[in-house]
Design an enzyme around this catalytic site. Structure first.
Site, PDB file in Angstrom:
ATOM      1  N   GLU A 188      39.569  24.264  41.880  1.00 39.53           N
ATOM      2  CA  GLU A 188      41.158  23.921  42.415  1.00 39.53           C
ATOM      3  C   GLU A 188      41.301  22.877  43.290  1.00 39.53           C
ATOM      4  O   GLU A 188      42.007  21.717  42.942  1.00 39.53           O
ATOM      5  CB  GLU A 188      41.502  25.129  42.915  1.00 39.53           C
ATOM      6  N   HIS A 215      45.438  38.601  44.718  1.00 40.10           N
ATOM      7  CA  HIS A 215      46.059  37.989  43.233  1.00 40.10           C
ATOM      8  C   HIS A 215      47.460  38.338  43.505  1.00 40.10           C
ATOM      9  O   HIS A 215      48.252  38.543  42.350  1.00 40.10           O
ATOM     10  CB  HIS A 215      45.321  38.772  42.328  1.00 40.10           C
TER      11      HIS A 215
END
Lengths: 360, 328
Positions: free
Chosen positions: B60, B129
């Site tokens: 990322e 998450h």
């Protein structure tokens, strides 16, 4: 890559080095080294190379003096001793090629063609600086020669070069992107991610690893179990070559070989330039961690002294060398004078250029 | 006008912008061949090819940084962070680089890019998450933060974000992808920085964004039975905040509550509440009320998630108390 043995499969050194998957990479390293050797054949430092290095050193020295005199607020991370990388390595790029670098990057920016007045004025917090005094000594930028960013986050600018190369590739400009970082930055995830991305996407990125011996103030050897920093590239499938970072012709030849490789669509290359930082991590930092005698030995390899030796050896006179130095002295003095007579960064504009629209 | 899934509205916006401008490139984890982990980018790789739409390694910080560099030299990258929680991995490139480029170069370079991500709680999703992390990024000068609650907003705001000259963090919500809403067939853009009044009311203003806009509407529905007319505002733009719309609403209602899925502690609601108190000391009949998740990591068990998240009946009860409504 694996060899069957009693008890299961395991990896051997030979199975890796001799594997068919590894051969193209080994061959690429060999091809690049050969090409660099050809390009370096018979090359010696020119008077311009000498002047370019003196220009960077005198600028760094002047900025350090001005720091001591209280004219500069932040620390200045000097690149004294590393000038051959800026002149030979960065100087091998075209104006349209992109450069990202580090907070020790004033020499790199100057090597790419950044305005000397703009550099000095930026460090001295002037409205006429490259970034109007907002960015200081750690971030040189000059759009006129595609110095796109220098990051004060170690390793932080490497992904930007991958992006610039992606842009060059998709916009079909035939430009390459160079990112310069120290051996210390090779411990950062961003550098590994950038290497991996450039390899996966086969982009024209030159990773110029400027190994100056110290990861800020920690000896390079203490920062990794790896014997050689250039191997960092190999585990990402990227070929690497090493060069003498204190010799303008050597580093220029290595970087030119890498540029030719990348510009012809063969993907990224890492060039490790072996050099030495002759001053502290920042101006005034005493370097107490250096082993006795190391600095003296390194001083004997000073790239500027070496260039002088080469110039005299091929018949350039001391007068010619002195004349070249005098021209640079005048230019640096002019830049300092320009900066000192420029207005300080104007508080009225402090909130400009945060967004395209003015902040209300 | 077609009833359209939220995910399809995002997909249409990306499709149209890829078609409109060759400089737009789309990349991220699993966005090309697989079409995205939630299917939002399906079909685009086939239509635009690997030069325009491509997969990134699980990297990322690296690929967001590549988007920054690409944006600086002339592309219009749209990159996807699969979960907003992963923005923390990329925070160096988002906060230290994307957001700072324009300022540190004094406009010589800028980074016109969009980082799309999705956040929020779904049943059984874990502490890594589920986080609603907008407060971190709205605190960074140089970034714009958009949150789309409806298909039409997702479509119109995303198209504008891609054309914007600054880096935009574009927040979607996992639980909204399969919700439907009306989407005009003709192309349109929505300006960034503007809130949307979902329903008008006279007695109290409820501000929300993303999935909690629907909760705010449920609160408003419940208040109708108590004789209270609530105005519901979908903030849509979290940086900058459309204070003009909020102040006009408060001038009318005199009361305002902020309801968000993120934790109440340190949430964007805290900043808005403080700002409104500073700006409207006289117009407010009561202190600004804030509702959000508890100050806890989000547990996985749905029975636990339920007590950590803000709940509509609690919000209704708290508003009723502050408005001194008789209990029914």
């Amino acid at each position: 890559m694996t060899t069957e043995a009693s008890g299961g499969a395991y990896i051997t050194y030979e199975s890796v080095i001799d594997s068919p998957e590894m051969q193209p990479l080994i061959d690429a390293c060999g091809d690049l080294a050969t090409r660099a050797g050809e390009l370096a054949e018979g090359e010696v430092a020119s008077l311009d190379d000498y002047a370019g290095m003196v220009r960077i050193r005198r600028t760094e020295e002047e900025l350090s003096r001005l720091k001591r005199e209280g004219m500069v607020a932040p620390n200045i991370h000097q690149s004294i001793g590393q000038e051959a990388v800026s002149v030979g390595g960065v100087g091998a790029l075209r104006r349209g090629d992109f450069l990202t670098s580090t907070y020790r990057g004033r020499g790199h920016a100057l090597g790419k063609g950044a305005s000397l007045r703009g550099v000095v004025a930026e460090v001295l917090h002037r409205e006429t600086g490259l970034a109007r005094g907002r960015s200081g000594p750690m971030h040189m930028v000059d759009a006129s020669c595609n110095v796109i960013f220098e990051s004060a986050i170690v390793g932080g600018a490497a992904p930007l070069a991958v992006g610039a190369a992606l842009g060059a590739n998709r916009l079909d400009t035939n430009a390459v992107a160079m990112t310069i970082f120290g051996e210390g930055a090779t411990s950062q995830g961003t550098v590994h991610e950038a290497l991996n991305l450039a390899g996966a996407w086969k982009l024209p990125v030159i990773f110029l690893l400027e190994n100056n011996g110290y990861s800020e103030m920690t000896p390079a050897a203490d920062t990794t179990a790896l014997a050689d920093f250039s191997w960092r590239a190999l585990c990402h499938g990227i070929p690497a070559i090493k060069t003498d970072g204190n010799s303008v012709p050597a580093v220029r030849a290595a970087v030119r070989a890498a540029i030719q490789w990348a510009r012809t669509g063969r993907g990224p290359v890492l060039v490790e330039a072996m050099t030495y930082r002759l001053t502290g991590h920042y101006a005034g930092e005493p370097g107490l961690y250096r082993p006795t005698g190391e600095l003296d030995a390194a001083t004997k390899r000073d790239p500027i002294a070496r260039a002088v030796h080469e110039l005299l050896g091929r018949g350039v006179t001391q007068d010619e060398i002195d004349a070249a130095e005098a021209v640079v002295e005048t230019e640096v003095a002019d830049a300092v004078q320009f900066a000192l007579t420029s207005p300080l960064a104007d508080p009225a504009g402090v909130s400009e250029h945060v967004y395209q629209e003015a902040i209300s | 006008m077609t009833d359209t899934y939220y995910w399809r509205a995002v997909n249409r916006a990306l499709d149209e912008e890829l078609a409109r401008d060759e400089r737009v490139v789309l990349f991220g984890e699993d966005v090309a061949l697989p079409g995205g982990v939630f299917g939002v980018t399906r079909g685009l790789a086939g239509r635009y090819g690997p030069q325009r739409v491509f997969d990134a390694p699980i990297s990322e910080n690296g690929f967001v940084g590549a988007a920054v560099g690409a944006a600086m030299v002339g592309l219009r990258p749209v990159c996807e962070l699969m979960f907003m929680d992963f923005s923390l991995v990329a925070s160096d490139q988002i906060i230290n680089h994307a957001a700072k480029i324009r300022y540190l170069t004094q406009g010589a370079y800028h980074a016109p890019m969009v980082i799309r991500s999705q956040q929020g709680v779904s049943p059984g999703s874990s502490a890594q998450h589920t986080q609603s992390l907008e407060a971190i990024f709205t605190a960074v000068p140089g970034l714009k933060v958009v949150a789309a609650a409806t298909p039409a907003d997702a479509y119109g705001l995303l198209k504008t974000a891609i054309r914007d000259e600054d880096p935009v963090l574009f927040l979607e919500h996992r639980m909204l992808y399969t919700t439907k809403g009306e989407l005009p067939d003709e192309e349109f853009l929505l300006p960034l920085g503007t809130a949307r009044t979902v329903r008008e009311g006279d007695d109290v203003t409820i501000v929300s964004w993303l999935a909690s806009v629907a909760w705010a509407e449920q609160v408003a529905d419940a208040l109708v039975g108590r004789g209270v007319s609530a105005e519901v505002i979908d903030l849509r733009s979290l940086q900058p905040v459309d204070y003009e719309t909020l102040e006009a609403s408060v001038a009318k209602t005199g009361r305002i509550a902020i309801l968000h899925e993120a934790m109440r502690h340190g949430g964007v609601g805290a900043e808005i509440a403080a700002t409104l108190h500073e700006r409207l000391p006289d117009a407010l009949k009561a202190p600004v009320q804030r509702f959000g998740a508890e100050f806890l990591p989000m547990p996985v068990a749905p029975t636990l998630q339920e007590v950590v998240q803000p709940r509509v009946p609690d919000v209704v009860a708290a508003l009723a108390t502050s408005m001194a409504l008789a209990s029914t």
